[in-house]
Design a protein around this motif. Structure first.
Motif, mmCIF file in Angstrom:
data_model
loop_
_atom_site.group_PDB
_atom_site.id
_atom_site.type_symbol
_atom_site.label_atom_id
_atom_site.label_comp_id
_atom_site.label_asym_id
_atom_site.label_seq_id
_atom_site.Cartn_x
_atom_site.Cartn_y
_atom_site.Cartn_z
ATOM 1 N N LEU A 572 0.819 -1.211 0.000
ATOM 2 C CA LEU A 572 0.000 0.000 0.000
ATOM 3 C C LEU A 572 0.855 1.264 0.000
ATOM 4 O O LEU A 572 0.506 2.253 -0.632
ATOM 5 C CB LEU A 572 -0.925 0.000 1.218
ATOM 6 C CG LEU A 572 -2.190 -0.868 1.105
ATOM 7 C CD1 LEU A 572 -2.992 -0.773 2.381
ATOM 8 C CD2 LEU A 572 -3.014 -0.455 -0.089
ATOM 9 N N ALA A 573 1.987 1.231 0.725
ATOM 10 C CA ALA A 573 2.845 2.420 0.774
ATOM 11 C C ALA A 573 3.386 2.740 -0.611
ATOM 12 O O ALA A 573 3.404 3.903 -1.039
ATOM 13 C CB ALA A 573 3.984 2.198 1.764
ATOM 14 N N ALA A 576 0.541 4.035 -2.766
ATOM 15 C CA ALA A 576 0.187 5.399 -2.366
ATOM 16 C C ALA A 576 1.153 6.407 -2.977
ATOM 17 O O ALA A 576 0.744 7.481 -3.445
ATOM 18 C CB ALA A 576 0.201 5.516 -0.843
ATOM 19 N N ASP A 577 2.440 6.075 -3.004
ATOM 20 C CA ASP A 577 3.434 6.977 -3.579
ATOM 21 C C ASP A 577 3.196 7.182 -5.074
ATOM 22 O O ASP A 577 3.250 8.307 -5.581
ATOM 23 C CB ASP A 577 4.834 6.418 -3.334
ATOM 24 C CG ASP A 577 5.915 7.303 -3.935
ATOM 25 O OD1 ASP A 577 6.022 8.469 -3.506
ATOM 26 O OD2 ASP A 577 6.636 6.834 -4.832
ATOM 27 N N ALA A 580 0.064 9.259 -5.621
ATOM 28 C CA ALA A 580 0.328 10.658 -5.273
ATOM 29 C C ALA A 580 1.056 11.363 -6.414
ATOM 30 O O ALA A 580 0.800 12.543 -6.708
ATOM 31 C CB ALA A 580 1.156 10.720 -3.989
ATOM 32 N N TYR A 603 -7.468 0.708 2.424
ATOM 33 C CA TYR A 603 -7.230 1.493 1.216
ATOM 34 C C TYR A 603 -7.636 2.954 1.419
ATOM 35 O O TYR A 603 -6.930 3.870 1.020
ATOM 36 C CB TYR A 603 -8.009 0.908 0.032
ATOM 37 C CG TYR A 603 -7.555 -0.467 -0.380
ATOM 38 C CD1 TYR A 603 -6.229 -0.871 -0.198
ATOM 39 C CD2 TYR A 603 -8.446 -1.372 -0.931
ATOM 40 C CE1 TYR A 603 -5.814 -2.133 -0.556
ATOM 41 C CE2 TYR A 603 -8.040 -2.637 -1.300
ATOM 42 C CZ TYR A 603 -6.725 -3.018 -1.114
ATOM 43 O OH TYR A 603 -6.326 -4.265 -1.480
ATOM 44 N N ALA A 606 -4.962 4.661 3.518
ATOM 45 C CA ALA A 606 -3.575 4.759 3.045
ATOM 46 C C ALA A 606 -3.421 5.518 1.730
ATOM 47 O O ALA A 606 -2.368 6.121 1.494
ATOM 48 C CB ALA A 606 -2.984 3.356 2.889
ATOM 49 N N LEU A 607 -4.433 5.498 0.863
ATOM 50 C CA LEU A 607 -4.228 5.969 -0.501
ATOM 51 C C LEU A 607 -4.732 7.395 -0.708
ATOM 52 O O LEU A 607 -5.766 7.783 -0.169
ATOM 53 C CB LEU A 607 -4.941 5.031 -1.485
ATOM 54 C CG LEU A 607 -4.472 3.571 -1.458
ATOM 55 C CD1 LEU A 607 -5.284 2.741 -2.439
ATOM 56 C CD2 LEU A 607 -2.987 3.464 -1.777
ATOM 57 N N PRO A 608 -4.009 8.176 -1.522
ATOM 58 C CA PRO A 608 -4.462 9.534 -1.858
ATOM 59 C C PRO A 608 -5.535 9.462 -2.948
ATOM 60 O O PRO A 608 -5.248 9.093 -4.083
ATOM 61 C CB PRO A 608 -3.173 10.197 -2.382
ATOM 62 C CG PRO A 608 -2.352 9.066 -2.918
ATOM 63 C CD PRO A 608 -2.684 7.862 -2.112
#
Length: 692
Positions: A572-573, A576-577, A580, A603, A606-608
């Motif tokens: 997820l990290a 997310a990057d 973003a 989700y 963690a997610l933008p």
């Protein structure tokens, strides 16, 4: 003993300092021109135009670099690459392919190429490519950490021994110690010679002396006094260890086959030999049914081993897998069987009568367990997993090897892509279904070339105003026999054949191209486009996606990327990057099909995101019980609290729309407005809405 075995221990360095290095060249249309260019780099060329006997000619040439010129002859070059790859790997040689372009390089690497060159090129580019190829040869042949790890791995997993010149003791691998009945793994050298008769001892001593004098790998063979097997000792000198290393090939009482019937890397029979073996069993009318069972074993994601540890270690792991398979068959005590390596990381185990479905499945599970034990390379553990497909022919089925191999391949594919376990057996009915799926996978690749994938658009409507504010691009497959297939079977077929990224890229490109050409009346519409977990996992995903958008000429600020909630990768990290970065580039991001997966809240946290797209099953629930409406209301309230706009899919009735509007939904998508339609119909619908 010491005098006979050349205990000086010096390994000669052969070859004159001024001699031109030989280079094997196979070019189907450009032999003379390419040979002249190679000669200008200071090499002595052994050239040919035919692939027949290429492996034999390469070995006899003494070359450490082989070039295959695939320009204008891809089919012939692929066959030659397959034929030469094993010989090059076994000899530590480099295989350089001159390809038409870089698009198909993965295919050449899968076939065994170590280096590539693409036109246009001249002498300078060729010199550079050959320098890299020869550096590869030096690195493989010259020892170092990689060679030492490879030797250690082979010793641990193979039937093998290692001896330092001048010493009385020899180290045995566990597998070889077990074969000869040794209670310890370090034994006197004389114990090895007691396995041989007097003439075989003399041949063994001569072979070891020859190795120590010339430095060239060699071999000797003998019959085992205790078991009747014929053992071939392939010996080489490991400079890093200062020792003779022997890898042992076991021929279990059958006539020794011609070398072309043996895989040079693992010492196992080849695909042609095991096919002949199967055909002979099927032709035996006196044998009980089932006459033969076939187990096809595929090592999963083996390319990652080569990428992480290097090809030499990957080769040693394959040899270890081969030895483990043989030991499983030996320990179960099946005499009427054959093991072969048929492709890069695929093996076939053929079982003759008496054999049953239960025993075949038992063996398959034992194989899965054996391969799953980690391999050791230096300080690293290499975990592996495999899948096994099982097929059998009994008295009711077609009695030909082709049917059996096809069914086993279909079973292996089902095991790889299914969720029913690591072992899969196919009967006639499931084989037909697997065949249908396999045919769909073949048809899908043709579909892109024959323009059979259409892009349709389903409107997204503002709940408050009723105006169309955007569309989602959806793929449809116009199959010539099966008619129109939607996105679900289309992408499921792509997933089974590792074709998702190519299909997704094609759909995105088509959608962007069509949307970029919309008329002025549609210039404010947003376009929503799906990306898959496989897309996100690709290197340079963000850069390539943005380049695709810009090349089509579609404005970034009007594009929404929809990520399927059930298909997000576990990192997820990392996801997310990436998302973003897309938002920073001007795009918007949505989670699609929210409510169908298992990690929805994670989700959201963690997610933008910009949008939450609720699955149509929840839209159906809005007109159900009070409990159903509370769930839908809770999801919408949570999204709005996080600052997300809510789109709900599958709205088909005014009653659903009225209730969703009351709960605070922003946009809807569904048949109440329109089914998915082509671009021309969309333009007419938008014009009609505006005029109203």
């Amino acid at each position: 003993m010491n005098r006979k075995m050349g205990v000086g221990g010096a390994v000669a360095d052969t070859g004159g300092a001024g001699a031109k290095l030989p280079l094997f060249l196979l070019s189907f249309h450009n032999r003379n021109e390419l040979a002249s260019l190679v000669e200008r780099t200071g090499r002595r060329v052994i050239a040919g135009r035919r692939a027949d006997g290429a492996e034999r000619r390469f070995i006899s040439s003494g070359s450490t670099v082989a070039i295959i010129d695939a320009r204008g002859a891809a089919t012939e070059a692929e066959a030659a690459c397959q034929a030469l790859a094993a010989a090059c790997q076994s000899a530590g040689a480099a295989l350089l392919v001159i390809a038409e372009d870089i698009a198909g390089l993965d295919r050449w690497y899968d076939l065994g190429a170590t280096h590539y060159l693409v036109p246009p090129f001249g002498e300078a580019e060729l010199r550079t490519a050959l320098a890299f190829a020869e550096r590869h040869v030096d690195r493989v042949a010259g020892g170092g950490r990689a060679a030492s790890q490879r030797a250690a791995l082979r010793l641990a997993e193979s039937e093998a021994w290692i001896w330092k010149p001048g010493e009385r003791l020899v180290s045995l691998s566990p597998a070889f110690a077990e074969r000869i009945g040794a209670s310890r793994e370090i034994v006197p050298m004389s114990m090895l010679f007691r396995l041989m008769d007097r003439p075989s001892r003399r041949l063994a001593l001569e072979a070891i002396d020859r190795l120590l004098v010339t430095g060239r790998s060699t071999a000797f063979a003998h019959s085992s006094r205790s078991q009747g097997d014929r053992l071939a000792h392939h010996i080489s000198y490991d400079r890093e260890r200062g020792a003779v290393v022997a890898l042992i090939e076991v021929n279990r009482g059958e006539p020794e086959p011609e070398r072309e019937d043996i895989d040079s890397l693992t010492g196992l029979p080849t695909a042609d030999r095991i096919r002949n073996w199967v055909e002979a069993r099927l032709a035996d009318d006196a044998a009980p049914d089932p006459r033969c069972a076939l187990l096809m074993l595929g090592v999963m994601r083996f390319g990652l081993v080569n990428a992480a540890f290097g090809r030499p270690t990957g080769d040693a792991v394959l040899q270890g897998v081969a030895r483990r398979i043989e030991r499983v068959i030996d320990r179960i005590g099946i005499g009427n069987a054959m093991v072969a390596r048929t492709a890069g990381s695929e093996f076939v185990i053929a079982l003759g009568p008496p054999v049953s479905a239960d025993s075949a499945e038992l063996i398959a599970n034992r194989l899965v367990e054996s391969v799953a034990w980690p391999f050791v390379s230096g300080d690293s553990l290499i975990p592996l997993s495999c899948r096994v497909g099982i097929a059998a022919i009994d008295g009711e089925g077609r009695r030909d090897a082709g049917t059996l191999f096809q069914r086993a391949a279909a079973a292996l594919a089902a095991a790889k892509h299914g969720d029913t376990g690591l072992v899969r057996a196919l009967d006639a009915n499931s084989e037909a279904e697997a065949h249908r799926r396999n045919q769909l996978e073949i048809d899908l690749r043709r579909a892109l070339d024959h323009d059979q994938i259409d892009i349709l658009f389903q409107p997204q409507v503002d709940v408050a105003t009723g105006g169309i504010t955007g569309v989602e691009a959806l793929a449809r497959w116009r199959h010539p026999q099966l008619g129109e297939l939607g996105a679900v079977p289309l992408f499921a077929t792509a997933a089974r054949s590792d074709f998702v990224v190519q299909l997704s890229t094609y759909v995105q490109q088509r959608a962007l191209t069509i949307a970029a050409a919309w008329p002025e009346a549609m210039r404010d519409l947003r376009l929503a486009m799906n990306v898959t977990a496989s897309d996100i996992a690709q290197p340079n995903f963000v850069e390539e996606l943005l380049a695709r958008v810009d090349a089509a000429g579609f404005p970034r600020h009007r594009l929404t990327i929809e990520v399927t909630e059930s298909g997000l990768i576990s990192d997820l990290a990392g996801a997310a990057d990436l998302l973003a970065q897309l938002r920073e580039a001007g795009l918007r991001v949505a989670i699609d099909d929210f409510g169908t997966g298992y990690s929805s809240l994670a989700y959201l946290k963690a997610l933008p995101l910009d949008y939450l797209k609720i699955d149509k099953t929840l839209a159906e629930d809005i007109t159900g019980s009070t409990r159903d409406r509370i769930v839908v209301r809770g999801v919408i309230d949570m999204a709005r609290s996080l600052g997300l706009s809510v789109i709900i899919e599958g709205v088909e009735t005014e009653a659903q729309l009225s209730l969703l509007a009351r709960e605070g939904c922003n946009y809807y998508q569904g048949f109440l407005c329109s089914p998915p339609i082509d671009s021309a119909s969309l333009q007419a619908l938008v014009t009609e809405k505006v005029s109203i």
